[in-house]
Write a protein that holds these residues in place. Structure first.
Motif, mmCIF file in Angstrom:
data_model
loop_
_atom_site.group_PDB
_atom_site.id
_atom_site.type_symbol
_atom_site.label_atom_id
_atom_site.label_comp_id
_atom_site.label_asym_id
_atom_site.label_seq_id
_atom_site.Cartn_x
_atom_site.Cartn_y
_atom_site.Cartn_z
ATOM 1 N N ARG A 1 -18.680 -20.277 5.286
ATOM 2 C CA ARG A 1 -18.494 -18.708 4.389
ATOM 3 C C ARG A 1 -17.417 -18.097 4.371
ATOM 4 N NH1 ARG A 1 -18.972 -13.103 5.834
ATOM 5 N NH2 ARG A 1 -20.280 -12.323 4.656
ATOM 6 N N TRP A 2 -17.522 -18.169 2.715
ATOM 7 C CA TRP A 2 -15.817 -17.293 2.028
ATOM 8 C C TRP A 2 -16.012 -16.632 2.104
ATOM 9 C CZ3 TRP A 2 -11.339 -19.900 1.138
ATOM 10 C CH2 TRP A 2 -10.889 -21.241 1.010
ATOM 11 N N THR A 3 -15.706 -15.925 2.877
ATOM 12 C CA THR A 3 -15.368 -13.963 2.819
ATOM 13 C C THR A 3 -13.987 -13.757 1.281
ATOM 14 O OG1 THR A 3 -13.490 -13.878 4.651
ATOM 15 C CG2 THR A 3 -15.827 -14.134 5.241
ATOM 16 N N ALA A 4 -14.523 -12.284 1.710
ATOM 17 C CA ALA A 4 -13.775 -11.622 0.191
ATOM 18 C C ALA A 4 -12.404 -11.839 0.586
ATOM 19 C CB ALA A 4 -14.212 -10.012 0.511
ATOM 20 N N LYS A 5 -12.185 -11.734 1.409
ATOM 21 C CA LYS A 5 -10.819 -12.242 3.123
ATOM 22 C C LYS A 5 -10.029 -13.109 2.475
ATOM 23 C CE LYS A 5 -8.065 -9.935 6.968
ATOM 24 N NZ LYS A 5 -7.856 -9.643 7.972
ATOM 25 N N ARG A 6 -11.243 -13.661 3.351
ATOM 26 C CA ARG A 6 -10.095 -15.421 2.300
ATOM 27 C C ARG A 6 -9.756 -15.702 1.081
ATOM 28 N NH1 ARG A 6 -14.442 -18.716 6.573
ATOM 29 N NH2 ARG A 6 -13.513 -17.704 8.766
ATOM 30 N N LYS A 7 -11.293 -15.698 0.223
ATOM 31 C CA LYS A 7 -10.616 -15.530 -1.164
ATOM 32 C C LYS A 7 -9.241 -14.917 -1.553
ATOM 33 C CE LYS A 7 -16.201 -15.956 -2.248
ATOM 34 N NZ LYS A 7 -16.989 -15.595 -3.255
ATOM 35 N N ALA A 8 -9.684 -13.382 -0.755
ATOM 36 C CA ALA A 8 -7.899 -13.020 -1.325
ATOM 37 C C ALA A 8 -6.540 -13.360 -1.253
ATOM 38 C CB ALA A 8 -8.062 -11.561 -1.065
ATOM 39 N N SER A 9 -7.226 -13.865 0.088
ATOM 40 C CA SER A 9 -6.195 -14.676 0.785
ATOM 41 C C SER A 9 -5.867 -16.365 -0.327
ATOM 42 C CB SER A 9 -6.134 -15.277 1.639
ATOM 43 O OG SER A 9 -5.339 -16.304 2.116
ATOM 44 N N VAL A 10 -6.554 -17.216 -0.693
ATOM 45 C CA VAL A 10 -6.374 -18.320 -1.470
ATOM 46 C C VAL A 10 -5.691 -17.819 -2.758
ATOM 47 C CG1 VAL A 10 -7.679 -19.853 -2.835
ATOM 48 C CG2 VAL A 10 -8.185 -19.371 -0.110
ATOM 49 N N VAL A 11 -6.650 -17.173 -3.959
ATOM 50 C CA VAL A 11 -5.945 -16.331 -4.877
ATOM 51 C C VAL A 11 -4.450 -16.024 -4.640
ATOM 52 C CG1 VAL A 11 -5.555 -14.459 -6.465
ATOM 53 C CG2 VAL A 11 -8.432 -15.363 -5.698
ATOM 54 N N GLU B 1 -11.340 -20.525 -9.910
ATOM 55 C CA GLU B 1 -10.677 -20.033 -11.459
ATOM 56 C C GLU B 1 -11.382 -18.916 -11.311
ATOM 57 O OE1 GLU B 1 -10.690 -23.475 -14.081
ATOM 58 O OE2 GLU B 1 -8.486 -24.260 -13.741
ATOM 59 N N GLY B 2 -12.650 -19.143 -10.762
ATOM 60 C CA GLY B 2 -13.818 -17.885 -11.185
ATOM 61 C C GLY B 2 -13.758 -16.793 -10.474
ATOM 62 N N TRP B 3 -12.865 -17.493 -8.840
ATOM 63 C CA TRP B 3 -12.030 -16.308 -8.660
ATOM 64 C C TRP B 3 -10.922 -15.568 -8.376
ATOM 65 C CZ3 TRP B 3 -12.047 -19.206 -3.203
ATOM 66 C CH2 TRP B 3 -12.859 -20.057 -2.519
ATOM 67 N N VAL B 4 -9.171 -15.946 -8.961
ATOM 68 C CA VAL B 4 -8.684 -16.036 -9.551
ATOM 69 C C VAL B 4 -9.016 -14.464 -10.763
ATOM 70 C CG1 VAL B 4 -6.873 -16.604 -11.248
ATOM 71 C CG2 VAL B 4 -7.012 -17.852 -9.829
ATOM 72 N N ASP B 5 -10.413 -15.264 -11.393
ATOM 73 C CA ASP B 5 -10.594 -14.413 -12.534
ATOM 74 C C ASP B 5 -11.409 -13.550 -12.367
ATOM 75 O OD1 ASP B 5 -9.619 -16.133 -14.682
ATOM 76 O OD2 ASP B 5 -11.795 -17.166 -14.962
ATOM 77 N N GLU B 6 -12.064 -12.915 -11.184
ATOM 78 C CA GLU B 6 -12.554 -11.781 -10.652
ATOM 79 C C GLU B 6 -11.260 -10.817 -10.610
ATOM 80 O OE1 GLU B 6 -15.771 -10.843 -7.573
ATOM 81 O OE2 GLU B 6 -15.797 -12.930 -7.416
ATOM 82 N N ALA B 7 -10.053 -12.156 -9.369
ATOM 83 C CA ALA B 7 -9.164 -11.355 -9.420
ATOM 84 C C ALA B 7 -8.246 -9.764 -10.251
ATOM 85 C CB ALA B 7 -8.442 -11.832 -7.950
#
Length: 103
Positions: free
Chosen positions: A9-19, A44-50
């Motif tokens: 499960r990729w939580t928002a916190k994990r995604k933010a850390s990666v980005v 790249e989708g996570w990066v764009d969203e951030a």
């Protein structure tokens, strides 16, 4: 041999850390994709969203997601109400015309 770290499960916190690591040039989207068995386009989708979220945060009056949703919902309800009134008026007008023609 690649070291794949499955995360269920990729939580928002994990995604933010990666980005953030990508923004700081500590890693790349390709490296993260390989490491976690994801596609580069997902990362790249996570990066764009951030980036979109950051842009909203820098605005003079940022809108949060709830405020945006409520605003769109209010506008949709108003448009629906107007359409309902138009339909009601057209039906009433049609009945009056039908009555007038049958007289």
């Amino acid at each position: 041999m690649t070291d794949v770290n499955p995360i269920k499960r990729w939580t928002a916190k994990r995604k933010a850390s990666v980005v953030m690591d990508i923004f700081k040039s500590k890693t790349t989207a390709a490296e993260v994709a390989r490491q976690y068995d994801l596609t580069v386009s997902e990362i790249e989708g996570w990066v764009d969203e951030a980036q979109r979220s950051m842009e909203n945060g820098f605005r003079a009056r940022p809108k949060d997601v709830r405020e945006q949703y409520e605003s769109e919902l209010r506008e949709t309800k108003e448009a629906l109400g107007e359409a309902h009134l138009q339909i009601y008026a057209l039906k009433k007008f049609r009945r009056l015309l039908d009555e007038d023609e049958s007289s």
